[in-house]
Motif scaffolding. Structure first.
Motif, short mmCIF file in Angstrom:
data_model
loop_
_atom_site.label_atom_id
_atom_site.label_comp_id
_atom_site.label_asym_id
_atom_site.label_seq_id
_atom_site.Cartn_x
_atom_site.Cartn_y
_atom_site.Cartn_z
N ALA A 127 0.82 -1.21 0.00
CA ALA A 127 0.00 0.00 0.00
C ALA A 127 0.85 1.25 0.00
N GLY A 128 2.03 1.20 0.59
CA GLY A 128 2.86 2.38 0.68
C GLY A 128 3.65 2.68 -0.57
N SER A 129 3.52 1.86 -1.62
CA SER A 129 4.28 2.07 -2.84
C SER A 129 3.96 3.42 -3.45
N ALA A 130 4.92 3.98 -4.13
CA ALA A 130 4.66 5.23 -4.82
C ALA A 130 3.62 5.00 -5.90
N HIS A 131 2.66 5.89 -5.97
CA HIS A 131 1.60 5.75 -6.97
C HIS A 131 1.85 6.70 -8.12
N ALA A 132 1.97 6.16 -9.30
CA ALA A 132 2.13 7.00 -10.49
C ALA A 132 0.76 7.44 -10.96
N GLU A 133 0.55 8.75 -11.02
CA GLU A 133 -0.74 9.26 -11.45
C GLU A 133 -1.00 8.84 -12.89
N MET A 134 -2.28 8.72 -13.23
CA MET A 134 -2.65 8.26 -14.56
C MET A 134 -2.21 9.28 -15.62
N SER A 135 -1.66 8.77 -16.68
CA SER A 135 -1.24 9.62 -17.78
C SER A 135 -2.44 9.96 -18.66
N PRO A 136 -2.33 10.96 -19.52
CA PRO A 136 -3.42 11.24 -20.46
C PRO A 136 -3.74 10.02 -21.34
N GLN A 137 -2.71 9.23 -21.66
CA GLN A 137 -2.94 8.03 -22.46
C GLN A 137 -3.77 7.00 -21.68
N GLU A 171 -11.36 13.35 -12.41
CA GLU A 171 -10.58 13.37 -11.18
C GLU A 171 -9.54 12.25 -11.05
N ALA A 172 -9.73 11.16 -11.77
CA ALA A 172 -8.84 10.01 -11.57
C ALA A 172 -7.40 10.32 -11.93
N GLY A 173 -7.18 11.21 -12.87
CA GLY A 173 -5.82 11.52 -13.28
C GLY A 173 -4.98 12.16 -12.20
N ALA A 174 -5.64 12.81 -11.24
CA ALA A 174 -4.90 13.49 -10.17
C ALA A 174 -4.96 12.73 -8.85
N ALA A 175 -5.80 11.73 -8.74
CA ALA A 175 -5.97 11.01 -7.47
C ALA A 175 -4.64 10.43 -7.00
N LYS A 176 -4.41 10.52 -5.70
CA LYS A 176 -3.13 10.09 -5.14
C LYS A 176 -3.37 9.53 -3.75
N LEU A 177 -2.67 8.45 -3.41
CA LEU A 177 -2.77 7.91 -2.07
C LEU A 177 -2.12 8.84 -1.07
N ALA A 178 -2.76 8.97 0.10
CA ALA A 178 -2.12 9.65 1.22
C ALA A 178 -1.00 8.78 1.75
N GLU A 179 -0.23 9.33 2.65
CA GLU A 179 0.91 8.60 3.22
C GLU A 179 0.49 7.23 3.75
N GLY A 180 1.21 6.19 3.33
CA GLY A 180 0.90 4.84 3.78
C GLY A 180 -0.35 4.26 3.19
N GLY A 181 -0.95 4.92 2.22
CA GLY A 181 -2.20 4.43 1.64
C GLY A 181 -3.41 4.72 2.50
N ASN A 182 -3.26 5.57 3.52
CA ASN A 182 -4.32 5.78 4.50
C ASN A 182 -5.21 6.97 4.14
N GLY A 183 -5.66 7.00 2.89
CA GLY A 183 -6.54 8.06 2.44
C GLY A 183 -6.30 8.35 0.97
N VAL A 184 -7.13 9.22 0.42
CA VAL A 184 -7.03 9.60 -0.99
C VAL A 184 -6.99 11.12 -1.07
N GLN A 185 -6.07 11.64 -1.86
CA GLN A 185 -5.89 13.08 -2.01
C GLN A 185 -6.21 13.53 -3.42
N ASN A 186 -6.44 14.83 -3.55
CA ASN A 186 -6.62 15.50 -4.85
C ASN A 186 -7.93 15.14 -5.55
N ILE A 187 -8.94 14.77 -4.79
CA ILE A 187 -10.25 14.46 -5.37
C ILE A 187 -11.33 15.12 -4.54
N SER A 188 -12.56 15.14 -5.09
CA SER A 188 -13.69 15.68 -4.32
C SER A 188 -14.91 14.79 -4.38
N ALA A 189 -15.20 14.20 -5.55
CA ALA A 189 -16.48 13.50 -5.68
C ALA A 189 -16.41 12.20 -6.44
#
Length: 450
Positions: A20-30, A137-155
């Motif tokens: 869960a703590g792995s670095a998450h690469a945000e989705m590319s436009p492709q 929103e999925a392109g910017a979604a990012k795991l919080a530290e340790g996978g304990n949450g989701v950042q950069n999203i709203s809905a």
């Protein structure tokens, strides 16, 4: 692992292991461009499998069939389907590559337990507005530290359509679309070894934070739960506020006890605390498959496999069915359960070093089309299979969303089981409620209990 990789060996023969703590690469436009094309708008494979036993997804079920009356339960749009085959304890080994260990255990233990397998119907669908938000929103979604949450999203309902870390499918499940707001009437009851039970009835209020006009910062959802029967515990209530980023803030929860007439903060409404009125047959985080913070576990993404899971279980919604005709000694009436072959994401959770939980290991099987947990196996500290959790998926074509007709957790050690979220003898769920934030304030616990 390519998105289309499929596990062919036993369930837990990992092709890939990601913490869960792995670095998450945000989705590319492709990547984003694939949604709605070779991937469905939620990230499932649009194409069927090679032999055609899983068909292509063509949009799902978005309109009620003729004659549908919500007061009578759902009309089964696939009522004419006949079983392709039936799995029993005698032939279970023939299908073991398509079954979870817990399913095999149930088949071997109970001679009357069977799985009637029907043609696969990929009925899952969401409203177009949900697809639009996912893509936005999925392109910017990012795991919080340790996978304990989701950042950069709203809905969004699916922050990680192309998961790369084990906790990401779990967040997709936690955040899956539930209709925005609802008021639901349901039951939960522990079943004794002889098949006897006493229904525990609840009224539940839920709101996705983005559906409220004035949600607090860092909020995912609000939930309020009132026990209405049996009389011995009627009036007990629970309120919870779940954050998006649980690194910043943990779950806020309160309880109300009618005997004491007091509202109390309740940090125990989480993790492996026992569920109210369940005879200890489920934990708080068993509710809805999994809920709350994932921080006590290491999460591994095993991969994707084809698996026989409960699906399109419209028979179980029939308002003409009484609970006594569903509940049987040892297990629910399996003639009422429909199984189909679908692709699932397999996620394995093991307790972190230095942490504790009743379940030392949990294996989740998550439907690719809905991101809903379809099956779960849970193990004790000795490594023994302990509890097996089945979820009876349906597509709610009224609200255009995947949902449950109910779920059941079997305790193999106690030889008992717990049934949850059946609504056959209850009033229909109300959706699209116009809630104010005050509905989910601690003061509301007293109001609804009196």
């Amino acid at each position: 692992m390519p998105h289309t990789a499929t596990l062919k060996a036993p369930v837990l023969a990992s092709l890939i292991v990601l913490a869960a703590g792995s670095a998450h690469a945000e989705m590319s436009p492709q990547d984003l461009a694939r949604l709605g094309k070779d991937l469905t708008p939620v990230g499932a494979e649009t194409a069927g499998n090679k032999d055609g036993s899983i068909p292509a997804w063509t949009g799902g079920l978005t309109k009620p069939p003729a004659g549908h009356d919500p007061a009578k339960g759902f009309v089964d749009p696939f009522a004419a389907d006949q079983p392709l085959y039936v799995i029993t304890g005698a032939n279970a080994d023939q299908y073991k590559d398509k079954l979870a260990p817990g399913q095999i255990a149930l088949l071997k233990r109970y001679p009357t337990y069977k799985m009637k397998v029907y043609p696969t119907r990929r009925s899952a669908a969401l409203p177009q507005k949900e697809y639009d938000v996912i893509k936005a929103e999925a392109g910017a979604a990012k795991l919080a530290e340790g996978g304990n949450g989701v950042q950069n999203i709203s809905a969004t309902a699916v922050p990680f359509p192309m998961p790369k870390a084990g906790v990401e499918p779990i967040w997709n499940h936690i955040m899956h679309y539930r209709g925005g707001t609802y008021q639901r009437y349901g039951t939960e009851f522990p079943v004794h070894t002889n098949g006897n039970f006493t229904p525990l009835r609840r009224t539940e209020w839920y709101a996705r934070a983005s559906e409220l006009g004035n949600p607090e910062p860092n909020r995912l959802s609000y939930y309020l739960n009132l026990v209405t029967a049996p009389s011995s515990i009627a009036g007990e209530a629970i309120l919870s506020h779940d954050p998006l980023d649980q690194v910043k803030e943990s779950r806020l929860a309160w309880t109300y006890n009618p005997g004491q007439r007091r509202v109390l903060r309740a940090p125990s409404v989480s993790y492996d605390s026992p569920g109210t009125g369940t005879d200890g047959l489920r934990t708080m985080d068993d509710y809805d498959g999994f809920n709350g913070a994932p921080d006590r576990f290491d999460w591994k993404l095993v991969g994707k496999k084809e698996m026989i899971i409960p699906y399109n279980n419209y028979k179980l919604t029939d308002k003409g069915l009484k609970y006594g005709s569903i509940i049987k000694e040892g297990h629910v009436d399996q003639d009422l359960v429909r199984y189909e072959l679908h692709r699932v994401w397999v996620v394995q959770a093991t307790v972190k070093s230095g942490f504790r939980h009743l379940y030392a290991k949990r294996d989740f099987f998550i439907d690719e089309d809905s991101w809903i947990i379809a099956h779960k196996d849970q193990y004790d500290g000795r490594g023994e299979l302990w509890r097996v959790h089945e979820f009876f998926l349906i597509q709610d074509y009224d609200q255009v969303m995947p949902h449950y007709a109910g779920n059941v957790q079997y305790d193999l050690q106690a030889r008992r089981y717990l049934v949850h979220q059946l609504t056959n003898e209850e009033k229909p769920t109300k959706y699209g409620m116009n809630y104010e934030l005050s509905r989910f304030s601690p003061d509301s616990l007293r109001r609804i209990s009196n």
